[in-house]
Design an enzyme around this catalytic site. Structure first.
Site, PDB file in Angstrom:
ATOM      1  CG  ASN A 258      -0.284  -0.080   2.582  1.00  0.00           C
ATOM      2  OD1 ASN A 258       0.796  -0.623   2.585  1.00  0.00           O
ATOM      3  ND2 ASN A 258      -1.020   0.037   3.695  1.00  0.00           N
TER       4      ASN A 258
ATOM      5  NE  ARG B 181       7.161   3.285   9.015  1.00  0.00           N
ATOM      6  CZ  ARG B 181       5.651   3.482   9.004  1.00  0.00           C
ATOM      7  NH1 ARG B 181       5.078   4.418   8.842  1.00  0.00           N
ATOM      8  NH2 ARG B 181       5.036   2.391   8.848  1.00  0.00           N
TER       9      ARG B 181
ATOM     10  N   PRO C 126       9.946  -6.639  -0.980  1.00  0.00           N
ATOM     11  CG  PRO C 126      10.147  -5.668  -3.279  1.00  0.00           C
ATOM     12  CD  PRO C 126      10.860  -6.719  -2.230  1.00  0.00           C
ATOM     13  CB  ALA C 127       4.043  -6.286  -1.375  1.00  0.00           C
TER      14      ALA C 127
ATOM     15  N   GLY D  46       2.570  -5.381   7.912  1.00  0.00           N
ATOM     16  CA  GLY D  46       1.487  -6.144   7.000  1.00  0.00           C
ATOM     17  C   GLY D  46       0.666  -6.627   7.981  1.00  0.00           C
ATOM     18  CB  SER D  47      -2.278  -8.977   7.691  1.00  0.00           C
ATOM     19  OG  SER D  47      -1.595 -10.104   7.463  1.00  0.00           O
TER      20      SER D  47
ATOM     21  CG  LEU E 146       1.756  -6.612  13.245  1.00  0.00           C
ATOM     22  CD1 LEU E 146       1.567  -7.793  14.475  1.00  0.00           C
ATOM     23  CD2 LEU E 146       2.446  -7.235  11.927  1.00  0.00           C
TER      24      LEU E 146
ATOM     25  CB  CYS F 133      -2.226  -0.255   8.763  1.00  0.00           C
ATOM     26  SG  CYS F 133      -0.638   0.931   8.958  1.00  0.00           S
TER      27      CYS F 133
ATOM     28  CD  GLU G   9      -6.266  -3.182   8.963  1.00  0.00           C
ATOM     29  OE1 GLU G   9      -5.758  -2.068   9.063  1.00  0.00           O
ATOM     30  OE2 GLU G   9      -5.714  -4.213   8.801  1.00  0.00           O
TER      31      GLU G   9
ATOM     32  CB  SER H 161       2.202   9.231   9.096  1.00  0.00           C
ATOM     33  OG  SER H 161       1.357   8.025   9.386  1.00  0.00           O
TER      34      SER H 161
END
Length: 495
Positions: A168, A176, A192-193, A245-246, A268, A301, A398, A458
């Site tokens: 995302n 980061r 990475p995803a 992530g989740s 998370l 998130c 979520e 953020s």
């Protein structure tokens, strides 16, 4: 539709997709995977193939660890000022290439170009911040209570780090982690995803140009993350895992890391409450809600997942939010007019539709949106739901999409209890003109981050992270983020 047709031709700062997809980045060179396989990267705005990237094997993962291990001694001993200057150059190059990076993010992620530009600026800032922190890593010196000896504490790089990032925020979630790790003197393997790998590979080229030595940053994509990660964590030279992530995947990674006693940082899932009291500034609360809910089309998130509005302002807030959400322009991410882009995959759209359908079956009403959009791409319209009962699935799961569910509340104690009634505790939002109440409620909310009378929480200069099932450790902040990549060594001496 060809790849070239998917890239906007309006400016000269276009991403080189073929270059970004040229292979795995290991030890400063681009390599093809051992199995020769590829992972398709899909443009969610159209559903068309955007690129195909290398699909790393366990053997490739081990090569990444070896490269990081070979580079570690020299990078660890590099003077902090030199590391700082390299990180600063990474920041400068990201800013120079910001339009190219933003376009690439919009293409592979789908987010609106304005959001992508904001992400690039945010992502680059982690390099500037940590460039400044790299030269401020200091130890401690003290006298033992007995007076018989001195206590020296030295902070040293933790070692090789495995960094796993989500789709995302493909630039910001990488920088980061990478920036503080490099500032601390660590070498890294970034996974990475697979949905959004192109940004990570484009950034790898920038790191190289900025002077990051070969092997210090290695970037590998894979369609088999479980064995890939397990192989890396099993190597005794790897001492850190940082994952965003989740919560479900985070639990699996924690279990794997525990087998080898690897230090973990986990950012998370979230279920952020957005609380609006009767005395809130209505327009400020609506402004905040649009940011907290619709940043990256709700695929964040930290997104406002449960909007609790006190009875006295509920009707006006619902009307104002519906007007704003209904007016948003939905379209391809790279379209300059787009304010809400597509979701990342068809599966994401199906999940949103399931959650909205459950809410409507249980009594919620859609003031706008509420039905899957027709046509190509993975779109879901901006949606406002009112008369939400607490028993709906989306109160506990979520949404990760452009859906704003409004819950009515009466008292402060009531809303605090309802807001805390979740296993998650990442972010929360509070709007009230009463600063005493605002601070009191902020203190009572079980969340790692609170946005008081603002919709954006953020900041690279602030510690980012959650409590409960939302994670372990912190990223960013004056010293919090870099501390995650360091070990404190105690030296006892009698002088």
């Amino acid at each position: 539709m060809t790849i070239a047709q998917q890239v906007p031709q309006a400016d000269s700062h276009l991403p080189d997709i073929e270059a970004a997809a040229r292979g795995l980045y290991i030890d400063g060179s681009w390599r093809q995977p051992k199995n020769g396989r590829k992972i398709d990267v899909i443009n969610p705005s159209t559903g068309a193939l955007l690129a195909a990237v290398a699909d790393a094997t366990v053997e490739d993962a081990q090569a990444g660890v070896e490269a990081a291990a070979q580079a570690a001694p020299a990078w660890r001993s590099t003077p902090p000022r030199k590391r700082s200057e390299i990180l600063r150059r990474c920041f400068e190059l990201m800013i120079e290439r910001s339009e190219m990076l933003a376009t690439l993010i919009s293409l592979e992620n789908g987010k609106a170009l304005r959001d992508a530009r904001g992400e690039v600026a945010y992502a680059a800032e982690f390099f500037r911040w940590n460039a400044e922190e790299a030269v401020r890593i200091t130890g401690e010196f003290g006298v033992a209570p007995s007076g018989a000896n001195r206590i020296i504490v030295d902070y040293q790089p933790i070692g090789i780090c495995l960094l796993i990032t989500p789709w995302n925020f493909p630039a910001a979630m990488a920088t980061r982690k990478i920036a503080p790790a490099l500032a601390a003197g660590c070498t890294v393997i970034l996974k990475p995803a697979s949905e959004t790998p192109l940004t990570a590979y484009a950034l790898a080229s920038i790191y190289e140009e900025a002077g990051v030595p070969s092997g210090v940053v290695n970037v590998l994509t894979t369609s088999a993350p479980a064995p890939f990660s397990a192989a890396i964590l099993a190597d005794p030279r790897v001492r850190k895992l940082s994952f965003t992530g989740s919560t479900g995947v985070g639990r699996l990674l924690l279990a794997e890391a525990a087998k080898h006693v690897v230090s973990c940082s986990m950012e998370l899932g979230g279920n952020a409450p957005f609380i609006v009291f009767d005395d809130a500034d209505l327009e400020a609360a609506l402004d905040g809600a649009m940011v907290a809910k619709m940043r990256n089309a709700g695929e964040a998130c930290t997104a406002a997942n449960r909007l609790y509005v006190q009875s006295g302002i509920y009707a006006a807030f619902a009307e104002g939010l519906t007007k704003r959400m209904a007016a948003l322009t939905v379209g391809p991410g790279v379209d300059a007019l787009t304010e809400c882009g597509p979701m990342i995959t068809p599966k994401a759209v199906e999940k949103i539709d399931r959650l909205v359908g459950d809410a409507k079956e249980k009594g919620a009403r859609a003031m706008c949106g509420g039905e899957v959009s027709a046509g190509p791409g993975y779109f879901y319209p901006p949606t406002v739901l009112v008369d939400m009962p607490d028993g709906v699935e989306m109160a506990h799961e979520e949404i990760f999409g452009p859906v704003a569910p409004l819950y009515r509340f009466e008292t402060e104690d009531e809303v605090i209890g309802r807001a805390n009634n979740t296993e998650y505790g990442l972010a929360a939002y509070v709007f009230t003109r009463d600063i005493t109440r605002g601070l009191r409620v902020s203190s009572a909310l079980e969340a790692g981050m609170i946005a008081l009378n603002r919709g954006l929480v953020s900041d690279p200069a602030a510690p980012f992270g959650g409590v409960k099932q939302s994670g372990l450790g912190r990223e960013g902040g004056q010293h919090h983020g870099i501390a995650e990549f360091m070990e404190a060594k105690y030296i006892a001496t009698s002088f």
